[in-house]
Design an enzyme around this catalytic site. Structure first.
Site, short mmCIF file in Angstrom:
data_model
loop_
_atom_site.label_atom_id
_atom_site.label_comp_id
_atom_site.label_asym_id
_atom_site.label_seq_id
_atom_site.Cartn_x
_atom_site.Cartn_y
_atom_site.Cartn_z
N ASN A 54 15.22 67.77 76.00
CA ASN A 54 16.05 68.55 77.01
C ASN A 54 15.92 70.31 76.76
OD1 ASN A 54 16.97 69.81 79.06
ND2 ASN A 54 18.81 68.41 78.96
N HIS A 139 27.19 56.98 86.89
CA HIS A 139 28.62 58.44 86.85
C HIS A 139 29.02 59.42 88.60
CE1 HIS A 139 26.75 60.82 82.73
NE2 HIS A 139 26.26 59.07 82.99
N ARG A 164 31.99 55.79 85.01
CA ARG A 164 31.94 56.93 83.65
C ARG A 164 32.26 57.67 85.29
NH1 ARG A 164 27.89 61.28 80.61
NH2 ARG A 164 28.55 62.13 82.14
N TYR A 176 31.03 71.52 81.46
CA TYR A 176 30.36 70.67 81.57
C TYR A 176 30.10 68.91 81.74
CZ TYR A 176 25.89 68.70 78.89
OH TYR A 176 24.44 68.22 78.92
N ASP A 227 33.23 60.65 78.72
CA ASP A 227 32.15 60.91 77.93
C ASP A 227 33.40 62.44 77.21
OD1 ASP A 227 30.23 62.43 76.23
OD2 ASP A 227 28.87 61.95 77.80
N HIS A 229 31.83 64.81 75.52
CA HIS A 229 30.84 65.27 75.18
C HIS A 229 31.13 66.73 73.68
CE1 HIS A 229 28.48 64.32 78.49
NE2 HIS A 229 29.96 65.00 79.72
N GLU A 253 33.54 58.60 74.63
CA GLU A 253 31.98 58.74 74.34
C GLU A 253 32.10 60.20 73.63
OE1 GLU A 253 28.39 58.30 77.52
OE2 GLU A 253 27.72 60.02 76.00
N GLU A 279 23.74 59.63 71.12
CA GLU A 279 22.43 60.05 72.08
C GLU A 279 22.24 61.13 71.73
OE1 GLU A 279 25.08 61.66 75.63
OE2 GLU A 279 24.79 63.81 74.87
N ARG A 300 24.61 54.56 70.53
CA ARG A 300 23.64 55.25 71.65
C ARG A 300 22.73 55.68 72.20
NH1 ARG A 300 25.30 56.24 76.30
NH2 ARG A 300 25.25 58.57 76.09
N HIS A 329 21.55 56.00 76.12
CA HIS A 329 21.65 56.83 76.50
C HIS A 329 20.96 57.38 77.43
CE1 HIS A 329 20.83 61.98 76.23
NE2 HIS A 329 21.89 61.37 77.14
N ASP A 333 17.37 62.97 82.14
CA ASP A 333 16.07 64.27 81.04
C ASP A 333 15.30 63.27 80.06
OD1 ASP A 333 19.04 64.64 80.07
OD2 ASP A 333 18.50 64.56 78.17
N GLU A 356 22.95 53.37 80.08
CA GLU A 356 23.37 54.02 80.82
C GLU A 356 22.65 54.50 82.22
OE1 GLU A 356 23.46 58.43 79.47
OE2 GLU A 356 24.42 59.59 81.01
N TRP A 419 32.00 71.95 67.57
CA TRP A 419 31.59 71.89 65.68
C TRP A 419 30.42 71.72 65.89
CZ3 TRP A 419 36.65 71.98 67.47
CH2 TRP A 419 37.62 72.82 67.26
O1 KDG Z 1 20.31 66.12 77.56
C1 KDG Z 1 21.73 65.90 77.46
C2 KDG Z 1 22.04 65.01 78.57
O2 KDG Z 1 20.90 63.88 78.49
C3 KDG Z 1 23.11 64.52 77.97
O3 KDG Z 1 24.16 66.17 77.84
C4 KDG Z 1 24.38 63.74 78.84
O4 KDG Z 1 25.92 63.40 77.64
C5 KDG Z 1 25.43 62.94 78.54
C6 KDG Z 1 24.76 61.55 78.67
O5 KDG Z 1 26.06 60.85 78.32
O6 KDG Z 1 24.31 61.09 79.59
MG MG Z 2 26.63 61.96 77.19
#
Ligand code: KDG
Ligand code: MG
Length: 419
Positions: A54, A139, A164, A176, A227, A229, A253, A279, A300, A329, A333, A356, A419
């Site tokens: 991606n 999701h 999720r 996000y 998640d 992130h 996650e 992921e 993942r 994952h 994408d 997922e 980070w």
């Molecule tokens: O390309 C990034 C996404 O696949 C990601 O942000 C999705 O965090 C994600 C997830 O758990 O599906």
């Molecule tokens: Mg994720």
């Protein structure tokens, strides 16, 4: 007796050498970009591999076209392990997402070819089914707690056993992972990266409220996931894990980035909320310490970004020794080719946990017709020979590449996070 053996042998006649005659990369954008490798043998059997990374799609396309395909022509497609080792060790420059996605695409395509040549769905070659299907999670997201819980109810009505939950954070303009579209989520949303604003304090206040409401409405049966992130420091993540314990999450996650695998020890010491990460991992070396020290519960790593079926199975085997399960994952994408590959792996390994599943758009499904199906909260890869996915190249050609980036994240004072 001799006759019976002769007939039996005839009925399973499989070519023992499958010379690679041709390979090419197809880039298409049926709603989002996908990079697909198609390898063809002299016998006319072909296989598909997903190489989508991606926001960096063309780097992998070039890696394959300019540096990998010339080395494949003339090789025996049956020699999957040797070709994997050749591309990994032979490159000198090991690992990294571009290299490992390219190797993954070759690996998937070769497994597809081998299983088609054997006239079997791939999971049969991988040892056969260990379960009736692969439990998936969907999701549910919304701007508010109410909207998110409402979405979760829709998933439960569709039969999902695991959901999720991501919600907008009060006081932040966008978050996000919380899309405007409901069923189809696309995080790569700009021809230049959009910028989100982040506040850890606001987020840490909001998430427990979301899960408290979700448990009240959804009850105890359904698995709930969240998640992070990679947005928190280890101690912040520890605090979140602790505050979510009353709501019994299936997992939390990516609580913190995992370049420093040791960071998870701190989170682990403070909370019994199960942890999932990986992921963005490309290799077993990204996960080795996390697994061997039992710092996580779910790994993942995924077929496309972690070196293909061959390498993912190696990671899963290591994880199995330490009672860690897979939770691959499976965002949009990752193309239907990766989804199919993940399902064959998930069905056939002993330590599968969950998969997922973000549904692809109608346009994507039309470009990649596939045999996998959803029923009662699980996916099954189907019994078509190989991976069970095809690529409609004529249709793919109607959707040219369109540059798209993932967003970046800044703190309220402008500092680039995380980070
Ligand atoms: O390309 C990034 C996404 O696949 C990601 O942000 C999705 O965090 C994600 C997830 O758990 O599906
Ligand atoms: Mg994720």
């Amino acid at each position: 007796m001799k006759d019976i053996i002769g007939k039996a042998n005839l009925s399973v006649k499989v070519a023992l050498m499958l010379k690679i005659k041709d390979a090419r990369v197809v880039v298409t954008c049926p709603g989002r970009n996908f990079v697909t490798l198609r390898i063809e043998t002299a016998d006319g059997v072909y296989g598909l591999g997903d190489a989508t990374l991606n926001g960096r799609e063309l780097a992998v396309a070039s890696y394959l076209t300019d540096h990998v395909i010339p080395c494949l022509i003339g090789r025996d497609a049956h020699q999957i392990e040797d070709i994997w080792q050749y591309l990994y060790k032979g490159a000198y420059w090991r690992r990294g997402p571009v290299t490992m996605s390219a190797i993954a695409a070759v690996d998937m395509a070769l497994w597809d070819i081998k299983a088609k040549a054997a006239n079997m769905p791939l999971y049969q070659l991988l040892g056969g089914a260990c379960r009736t299907g692969v439990m998936v999670y969907g999701h549910a997201n919304g701007q508010t707690v109410e909207e998110t819980v409402e979405e979760a109810l829709k998933y439960r009505a569709m039969g999902y056993k695991a959901i999720r939950l991501q919600s907008g954070v009060p006081g932040l303009p966008s978050t996000y992972g919380v899309s405007k579209d409901k069923m189809f989520y696309e995080p790569a949303d700009g021809s230049l990266p959009t910028e989100n604003v982040w506040s850890t304090a606001k987020y840490l206040r909001a998430v427990p409220q979301l899960f408290e409401a979700a448990r009240l409405v959804l009850g105890e049966e359904v698995h709930l996931l969240h998640d992070v992130h990679h947005r928190l420091t280890p101690i912040e993540a520890a605090r979140l894990g602790k505050s979510l314990e009353p709501y019994r999450l299936f997992w939390m996650e990516d609580p913190t980035p995992a370049e420093n695998q040791e960071a998870f020890r701190l989170i682990r010491q403070h909370t019994t909320t199960p942890l999932a990460v990986g992921e963005v991992f490309n290799s077993i070396w990204d996960a080795k310490d996390l697994i061997q020290n039992q710092l996580i519960d779910y790994i993942r790593a995924t077929v496309v970004h972690a070196g293909g079926i061959t390498h993912l199975r190696r990671i899963a085997n290591l994880a199995d020794l330490y009672q860690i399960r897979t939770g691959c994952h499976g965002a949009t994408d990752l193309s239907p080719v990766t989804m199919a590959a993940a399902l064959h792996v998930g069905l056939s390994i002993p330590n599968f946990g969950i998969q997922e599943y973000m549904r692809h758009t109608v346009e994507t499904d039309a470009v990649f017709p596939h045999a996998y199906t959803f029923q009662d909260g699980s996916l099954h890869p189907g019994d078509a020979p190989g991976l069970g996915v095809d690529l409609d190249e004529a249709l793919a050609a109607k959707y040219p590449y369109s540059r798209a980036f993932l967003p970046v994240n800044r703190l309220e004072d402008g500092t680039l996070h995380s980070w």
